[in-house]
Scaffold this motif. Structure first.
Motif, PDB file in Angstrom:
ATOM      1  N   SER A 267       2.708  -3.410  -9.673  1.00 55.16           N
ATOM      2  CA  SER A 267       3.296  -2.659 -10.787  1.00 55.16           C
ATOM      3  C   SER A 267       4.405  -3.461 -11.465  1.00 55.16           C
ATOM      4  O   SER A 267       4.503  -3.501 -12.692  1.00 55.16           O
ATOM      5  N   PHE A 268       5.230  -4.102 -10.651  1.00 56.07           N
ATOM      6  CA  PHE A 268       6.334  -4.916 -11.166  1.00 56.07           C
ATOM      7  C   PHE A 268       5.798  -6.055 -12.043  1.00 56.07           C
ATOM      8  O   PHE A 268       6.268  -6.270 -13.159  1.00 56.07           O
ATOM      9  N   TYR A 269       4.798  -6.776 -11.563  1.00 54.62           N
ATOM     10  CA  TYR A 269       4.227  -7.882 -12.337  1.00 54.62           C
ATOM     11  C   TYR A 269       3.615  -7.387 -13.640  1.00 54.62           C
ATOM     12  O   TYR A 269       3.801  -7.994 -14.696  1.00 54.62           O
ATOM     13  N   ARG A 270       2.875  -6.279 -13.573  1.00 60.06           N
ATOM     14  CA  ARG A 270       2.238  -5.739 -14.787  1.00 60.06           C
ATOM     15  C   ARG A 270       3.264  -5.375 -15.846  1.00 60.06           C
ATOM     16  O   ARG A 270       2.994  -5.489 -17.039  1.00 60.06           O
ATOM     17  N   SER A 271       4.444  -4.938 -15.420  1.00 60.42           N
ATOM     18  CA  SER A 271       5.454  -4.542 -16.406  1.00 60.42           C
ATOM     19  C   SER A 271       5.884  -5.713 -17.280  1.00 60.42           C
ATOM     20  O   SER A 271       6.255  -5.517 -18.430  1.00 60.42           O
ATOM     21  N   PHE A 272       5.808  -6.933 -16.765  1.00 56.76           N
ATOM     22  CA  PHE A 272       6.176  -8.106 -17.558  1.00 56.76           C
ATOM     23  C   PHE A 272       4.954  -8.826 -18.140  1.00 56.76           C
ATOM     24  O   PHE A 272       5.037  -9.384 -19.234  1.00 56.76           O
ATOM     25  N   LEU A 273       3.844  -8.804 -17.436  1.00 54.34           N
ATOM     26  CA  LEU A 273       2.661  -9.517 -17.909  1.00 54.34           C
ATOM     27  C   LEU A 273       1.993  -8.844 -19.100  1.00 54.34           C
ATOM     28  O   LEU A 273       1.109  -9.424 -19.721  1.00 54.34           O
ATOM     29  N   CYS A 274       2.447  -7.661 -19.455  1.00 56.90           N
ATOM     30  CA  CYS A 274       1.905  -6.983 -20.631  1.00 56.90           C
ATOM     31  C   CYS A 274       2.112  -7.807 -21.900  1.00 56.90           C
ATOM     32  O   CYS A 274       1.403  -7.605 -22.888  1.00 56.90           O
ATOM     33  N   ILE A 275       3.030  -8.762 -21.865  1.00 63.77           N
ATOM     34  CA  ILE A 275       3.277  -9.598 -23.037  1.00 63.77           C
ATOM     35  C   ILE A 275       2.021 -10.386 -23.427  1.00 63.77           C
ATOM     36  O   ILE A 275       1.847 -10.768 -24.573  1.00 63.77           O
ATOM     37  N   ARG A 276       1.113 -10.575 -22.471  1.00 62.85           N
ATOM     38  CA  ARG A 276      -0.143 -11.271 -22.762  1.00 62.85           C
ATOM     39  C   ARG A 276      -1.034 -10.470 -23.695  1.00 62.85           C
ATOM     40  O   ARG A 276      -1.959 -11.017 -24.296  1.00 62.85           O
ATOM     41  N   ASP A 277      -0.763  -9.181 -23.849  1.00 60.33           N
ATOM     42  CA  ASP A 277      -1.574  -8.337 -24.729  1.00 60.33           C
ATOM     43  C   ASP A 277      -1.178  -8.447 -26.198  1.00 60.33           C
ATOM     44  O   ASP A 277      -1.887  -7.909 -27.064  1.00 60.33           O
ATOM     45  N   LEU A 278      -0.081  -9.129 -26.493  1.00 62.43           N
ATOM     46  CA  LEU A 278       0.310  -9.318 -27.890  1.00 62.43           C
ATOM     47  C   LEU A 278      -0.706 -10.229 -28.584  1.00 62.43           C
ATOM     48  O   LEU A 278      -1.153 -11.212 -28.004  1.00 62.43           O
ATOM     49  N   GLN A 279      -1.036  -9.908 -29.809  1.00 53.81           N
ATOM     50  CA  GLN A 279      -2.009 -10.685 -30.563  1.00 53.81           C
ATOM     51  C   GLN A 279      -1.329 -11.703 -31.491  1.00 53.81           C
ATOM     52  O   GLN A 279      -1.920 -12.133 -32.478  1.00 53.81           O
ATOM     53  N   ILE A 280      -0.091 -12.067 -31.173  1.00 54.72           N
ATOM     54  CA  ILE A 280       0.621 -13.109 -31.897  1.00 54.72           C
ATOM     55  C   ILE A 280       1.066 -14.146 -30.881  1.00 54.72           C
ATOM     56  O   ILE A 280       1.190 -13.844 -29.681  1.00 54.72           O
ATOM     57  N   PRO A 281       1.324 -15.382 -31.306  1.00 55.55           N
ATOM     58  CA  PRO A 281       1.795 -16.396 -30.363  1.00 55.55           C
ATOM     59  C   PRO A 281       3.145 -16.006 -29.779  1.00 55.55           C
ATOM     60  O   PRO A 281       4.005 -15.469 -30.464  1.00 55.55           O
ATOM     61  N   VAL A 282       3.297 -16.270 -28.496  1.00 55.57           N
ATOM     62  CA  VAL A 282       4.546 -16.025 -27.792  1.00 55.57           C
ATOM     63  C   VAL A 282       5.093 -17.381 -27.345  1.00 55.57           C
ATOM     64  O   VAL A 282       4.396 -18.154 -26.695  1.00 55.57           O
ATOM     65  N   VAL A 283       6.328 -17.645 -27.709  1.00 52.18           N
ATOM     66  CA  VAL A 283       6.990 -18.889 -27.365  1.00 52.18           C
ATOM     67  C   VAL A 283       8.173 -18.565 -26.463  1.00 52.18           C
ATOM     68  O   VAL A 283       9.001 -17.728 -26.812  1.00 52.18           O
ATOM     69  N   ALA A 284       8.237 -19.190 -25.304  1.00 49.62           N
ATOM     70  CA  ALA A 284       9.372 -18.986 -24.404  1.00 49.62           C
ATOM     71  C   ALA A 284      10.406 -20.053 -24.691  1.00 49.62           C
ATOM     72  O   ALA A 284      10.139 -21.241 -24.559  1.00 49.62           O
ATOM     73  N   ALA A 285      11.588 -19.647 -25.119  1.00 51.29           N
ATOM     74  CA  ALA A 285      12.700 -20.573 -25.368  1.00 51.29           C
ATOM     75  C   ALA A 285      13.562 -20.579 -24.113  1.00 51.29           C
ATOM     76  O   ALA A 285      14.323 -19.661 -23.872  1.00 51.29           O
ATOM     77  N   VAL A 286      13.370 -21.627 -23.312  1.00 56.11           N
ATOM     78  CA  VAL A 286      14.083 -21.697 -22.030  1.00 56.11           C
ATOM     79  C   VAL A 286      15.153 -22.762 -22.065  1.00 56.11           C
ATOM     80  O   VAL A 286      15.110 -23.662 -22.857  1.00 56.11           O
TER      81      VAL A 286
END
Length: 178
Positions: free
Chosen positions: A159-178
């Protein structure tokens, strides 16, 4: 430095190039995923006008998230930013943060993008503060699970992982600024 290839065949090797390409009308593949680059600059700090959604538009109904996840949209560049906001814990991922993160992505961003109410071409995921993007899972919470049976912990972690991995469902590019 990671890279992604746009449908036009153009290779993009930095966050700045990705954002510039998007602003110039190039569209990455729908399921294009994160570029991770420690040398990246967060384009949302470029002095461009920003529109911040009110806290009520990104908080769960229990409304006690203390701003754990922040969302903003630069209307000029159409670049959205999602910020993990707990710098005192180096943005450690907690159950509470996961709840707000999931609510923001699944109940605000995805419906807003589908309906056209949210006009964003990409999303930058970042962490607040200047010491860490995110320390990972909150160790206090994880230590508290040590006496649970394995199947209970497996359910909690899934459940914990799914709460953050939902970002994969976005249909736009996701860029992680680390």
């Amino acid at each position: 430095l990671a890279s992604t290839t746009f449908s036009s065949g153009k290779l993009c090797t930095s966050i700045d190039m990705l954002i510039s390409s998007i602003k110039n009308g190039l569209r990455p593949p729908a399921r294009s995923r994160a570029l991770l680059a420690s040398t990246a600059t967060n384009s949302t700090n470029s002095g461009m006008p920003m529109r911040f959604l009110s806290s009520s538009s990104i908080t769960p109904t229990n409304n006690d998230n203390k701003g754990l996840v922040l969302f903003s949209l630069d209307e000029k560049t159409k670049v959205a930013t999602l910020t993990l906001n707990s710098p005192s814990t180096f943005n450690a991922l907690t159950v509470e943060m996961g709840t707000v993160f999931h609510d923001t992505v699944m109940n605000r961003l995805i419906p807003g993008l589908k309906s056209g109410d949210l006009n964003a071409n990409s999303l930058v995921l970042t962490g607040a503060g200047d010491k860490a993007f995110s320390a990972g899972g909150d160790l206090k919470w994880l230590k508290g699970l040590r006496n649970n049976p394995v199947h209970i912990n497996a359910d909690h972690m899934s459940s914990f992982y799914r709460s953050f991995l939902c970002i994969r469902d976005l249909q736009i590019p996701v860029v992680a600024a680390v």
